[in-house]
Enzyme design. Structure first.
Site, mmCIF file in Angstrom:
data_model
loop_
_atom_site.group_PDB
_atom_site.id
_atom_site.type_symbol
_atom_site.label_atom_id
_atom_site.label_comp_id
_atom_site.label_asym_id
_atom_site.label_seq_id
_atom_site.Cartn_x
_atom_site.Cartn_y
_atom_site.Cartn_z
ATOM 1 N N GLU A 1 5.535 9.145 -10.342
ATOM 2 C CA GLU A 1 5.869 7.875 -10.329
ATOM 3 C C GLU A 1 7.500 7.964 -9.784
ATOM 4 O O GLU A 1 8.034 8.493 -10.569
ATOM 5 C CB GLU A 1 5.453 6.691 -11.159
ATOM 6 C CG GLU A 1 4.375 6.024 -10.741
ATOM 7 C CD GLU A 1 3.181 6.604 -11.544
ATOM 8 O OE1 GLU A 1 3.330 7.714 -11.881
ATOM 9 O OE2 GLU A 1 2.101 5.992 -11.531
ATOM 10 N N ASP B 1 1.594 -0.953 13.362
ATOM 11 C CA ASP B 1 0.588 -0.219 12.850
ATOM 12 C C ASP B 1 0.202 0.622 13.647
ATOM 13 O O ASP B 1 -0.871 0.520 14.249
ATOM 14 C CB ASP B 1 -0.403 -1.261 12.105
ATOM 15 C CG ASP B 1 -1.599 -0.446 11.431
ATOM 16 O OD1 ASP B 1 -1.794 0.896 11.568
ATOM 17 O OD2 ASP B 1 -2.308 -1.008 10.871
ATOM 18 N N THR C 1 -1.649 5.953 9.415
ATOM 19 C CA THR C 1 -2.603 6.916 8.751
ATOM 20 C C THR C 1 -2.210 8.141 9.129
ATOM 21 O O THR C 1 -1.406 8.194 10.123
ATOM 22 C CB THR C 1 -3.884 6.687 8.788
ATOM 23 O OG1 THR C 1 -4.259 6.492 10.213
ATOM 24 C CG2 THR C 1 -4.597 5.204 8.273
ATOM 25 N N LYS D 1 -6.157 10.331 11.391
ATOM 26 C CA LYS D 1 -6.802 9.924 12.559
ATOM 27 C C LYS D 1 -6.425 10.800 13.819
ATOM 28 O O LYS D 1 -6.437 11.890 13.592
ATOM 29 C CB LYS D 1 -6.647 8.378 12.776
ATOM 30 C CG LYS D 1 -7.083 7.401 11.856
ATOM 31 C CD LYS D 1 -7.050 6.069 12.275
ATOM 32 C CE LYS D 1 -6.986 5.095 11.111
ATOM 33 N NZ LYS D 1 -8.044 4.605 10.544
HETATM 34 N N1 PLP Z 1 -4.870 0.192 10.250
HETATM 35 C C1 PLP Z 1 -5.572 0.449 11.262
HETATM 36 C C2 PLP Z 1 -5.072 0.383 12.668
HETATM 37 C C3 PLP Z 1 -6.833 1.072 10.999
HETATM 38 O O1 PLP Z 1 -7.619 1.195 12.022
HETATM 39 C C4 PLP Z 1 -7.169 1.419 9.952
HETATM 40 C C5 PLP Z 1 -8.612 2.069 9.323
HETATM 41 O O2 PLP Z 1 -9.379 2.175 10.301
HETATM 42 C C6 PLP Z 1 -6.262 1.290 8.752
HETATM 43 C C7 PLP Z 1 -5.209 0.636 8.944
HETATM 44 C C8 PLP Z 1 -6.652 1.589 7.189
HETATM 45 O O3 PLP Z 1 -6.583 2.705 7.115
HETATM 46 P P1 PLP Z 1 -7.287 3.312 5.763
HETATM 47 O O4 PLP Z 1 -8.659 3.422 5.941
HETATM 48 O O5 PLP Z 1 -6.436 4.842 5.488
HETATM 49 O O6 PLP Z 1 -6.711 2.292 4.380
#
Ligand code: PLP
Length: 479
Positions: free
Chosen positions: A68, A243, A272, A275
């Site tokens: 942590e 995002d 993430t 992907k």
């Molecule tokens: N943000 C977007 C645009 C996503 O498509 C996703 C998941 O599909 C996430 C966040 C969430 O990711 P995680 O499943 O790793 O929490």
């Protein structure tokens, strides 16, 4: 396949033999998962196949360490190696994406978004409610002040893309904490074109005045103009958060540049790593330096302890993403999505927005008289793994849906090219044209049950096997 991978391929056999001596069911399920992944057309837009070095990095004793805190400032002793791992991963992330700051601890994309929301609140909110309790930012609040904090939260607003237009539930959806911490308003897409209408978005933002404007998507098959998004955010004094979970690989691989690259335009970028970026499962936050100290509070504010083995695997994946091979891969992902879309269009399938210019294609399966649920199930019967998805103004709601989302990152990692994706479109059209909705037991038109004509599943599986055999997954890896 490089020599390194050949060595790892044989190591996995040994590893699973050893694991099997402790819990054979887990070794068996792990072997079976490889067989299943090798034998199906994986078209889930959010999935990929990480490289063997990335996978191997996840399975080490780095997992045993608590850490942590942040680099050089940990609440546990003996974190010198975790410090190295985290620094290397963050350095790669900063350099790859050209970001001032990177935080590589989030365990998933949702965690990354929570870290970002908290940091923006802490960094930007100066409300009378905070002053009343003698706090300067939300970080200064004591236990007793939480009620005041909730009041302070209540005054903040977030604006993100609606779920049915392709947004994600963490972008202000009412059943996610992002829709509870903030007052929420969403923006959709133009009903005619299916594209983001930036002028309408700007007008709505002017009226709503959000603290955070969120850009990014899970199921929007087009590129976004982030320079325009920043202009809109600036015009109302909002923080622009992007995002890029879905398309980080296309940013890393320099397919999205200029106005389409979110990093130079956004205050905060979340992603993430698993992907299109093709790393281990996990999340990451990039930001301007202004937000760094608040983002560093991610753990323990909203995150559990950092997973050193996962940060190590992120570092390896980010190093891979900095190569020219990865740029070629990313370009292929986009070119293949175009080939897949063209394959559907020439066979008369309706696509949301009429095509794609990123890594995903969204089929409107109402053109086949099916719900997304029926189409998804029939495709699974035929060995095609995709997922049902809402389409804008979806007549079948969020459960049954009217769409099927398909993505090219995973099969492109196996080496599929444009001709292969055209064939994939042909196979999917064959399945959908031979699927009919089945009535429920009461005789009413069903939204879940369906009938797939005899022989279609078998002929699709046989054709898919030819494609898959020509592009083996983890060649040389025998379990
Ligand atoms: N943000 C977007 C645009 C996503 O498509 C996703 C998941 O599909 C996430 C966040 C969430 O990711 P995680 O499943 O790793 O929490």
């Amino acid at each position: 396949m490089s020599n390194v991978n050949a060595e790892l391929a044989s190591a996995y056999k040994t590893i699973l033999d050893v694991v099997g001596r402790t819990e054979p069911r887990i070794a068996d399920a792990t072997r079976q998962e490889l067989t299943d992944q090798r034998g199906s057309l994986k078209l889930i837009a959010s999935e990929n196949y990480a490289s063997l070095p990335v996978l191997a990095t996840m399975g080490t004793w780095l997992s045993d360490k608590y850490a942590e805190g942040t680099v050089g400032h940990r609440f546990y002793a003996g974190c010198q190696n975790v410090d190295t791992v985290e620094s290397v991963a963050a350095e790669h992330a900063r350099e790859l994406f050209g970001a001032e700051y990177a935080y590589v601890q989030p365990h998933s994309g949702i965690d990354a978004n929570l870290v970002a929301y908290w940091a923006i609140l802490a960094n930007r909110v100066e409300s009378p409610a905070l002053e009343q309790v003698g706090a300067k930012t939300v970080n200064d609040l004591t236990e007793e002040d939480w009620e005041a904090l909730r009041r302070a939260f209540g005054e903040q607003r977030i604006m993100g893309m609606s779920l049915d237009a392709g947004g994600h539930l963490t972008h202000g959806f009412r059943h996610n904490i992002s829709g509870k911490m903030f007052h929420q308003r969403s923006y959709g897409t133009d009903p005619e074109t299916g594209l983001i209408d930036y002028d309408a978005l700007a007008a709505s933002a002017k009226e709503f005045k959000p603290l955070i404007l969120v850009a990014g998507y899970s199921a929007y098959p087009r590129r976004v103009n982030f320079a325009r998004m920043r202009e809109i955010a600036d015009s109302v004094g909002a923080v622009l958060m992007v995002d890029m979970a879905h398309f980080a690989g296309l940013v890393a691989g320099k397919v999205f540049t200029g106005d389409e690259n979110p990093v130079p335009h956004a205050h905060v970028v979340t992603t993430t790593t698993h992907k299109s970026l093709r790393g281990p499962r996990g999340g990451m936050v990039l930001a301007t330096k202004e937000f760094a100290a608040d983002i560093d509070r991610g753990c323990p504010m909203v995150l559990g302890g950092p997973l050193a083995h996962m940060m190590a695997a992120k570092a390896v994946a980010l190093a891979e993403a900095r190569t020219t091979e990865f740029q070629t891969y990313a370009q292929n992902v986009a070119d293949n999505a175009k080939a897949l879309a063209d394959g559907f269009l020439k066979r008369g399938t309706r696509l949301v927005t009429g095509g794609t210019d990123n890594h995903l294609v969204l089929l409107d399966v109402t053109s086949y008289g099916l719900t997304g649920r029926q189409a998804e199930s029939a495709l699974i019967d035929a060995g095609v793994i995709s997922n049902r998805n809402s389409i804008p103004q979806d007549p079948n709601g969020a459960w049954y849906t009217s769409g099927v989302r398909l993505g090219t990152p995973a099969l492109t990692s196996r080496g599929f090219g444009a001709d292969d994706f055209d064939r994939v479109a042909e196979l999917i059209v064959d399945v959908l044209s031979n699927t009919t909705p089945a009535a429920t037991s009461t005789g009413a038109p069903g939204k879940a049950k369906y009938v797939l004509a005899d022989g279609v599943a078998d002929r699709t599986k046989a054709a898919a096997a030819e494609l898959l055999d020509a592009h083996p997954l983890y060649p040389g890896l025998e379990l």
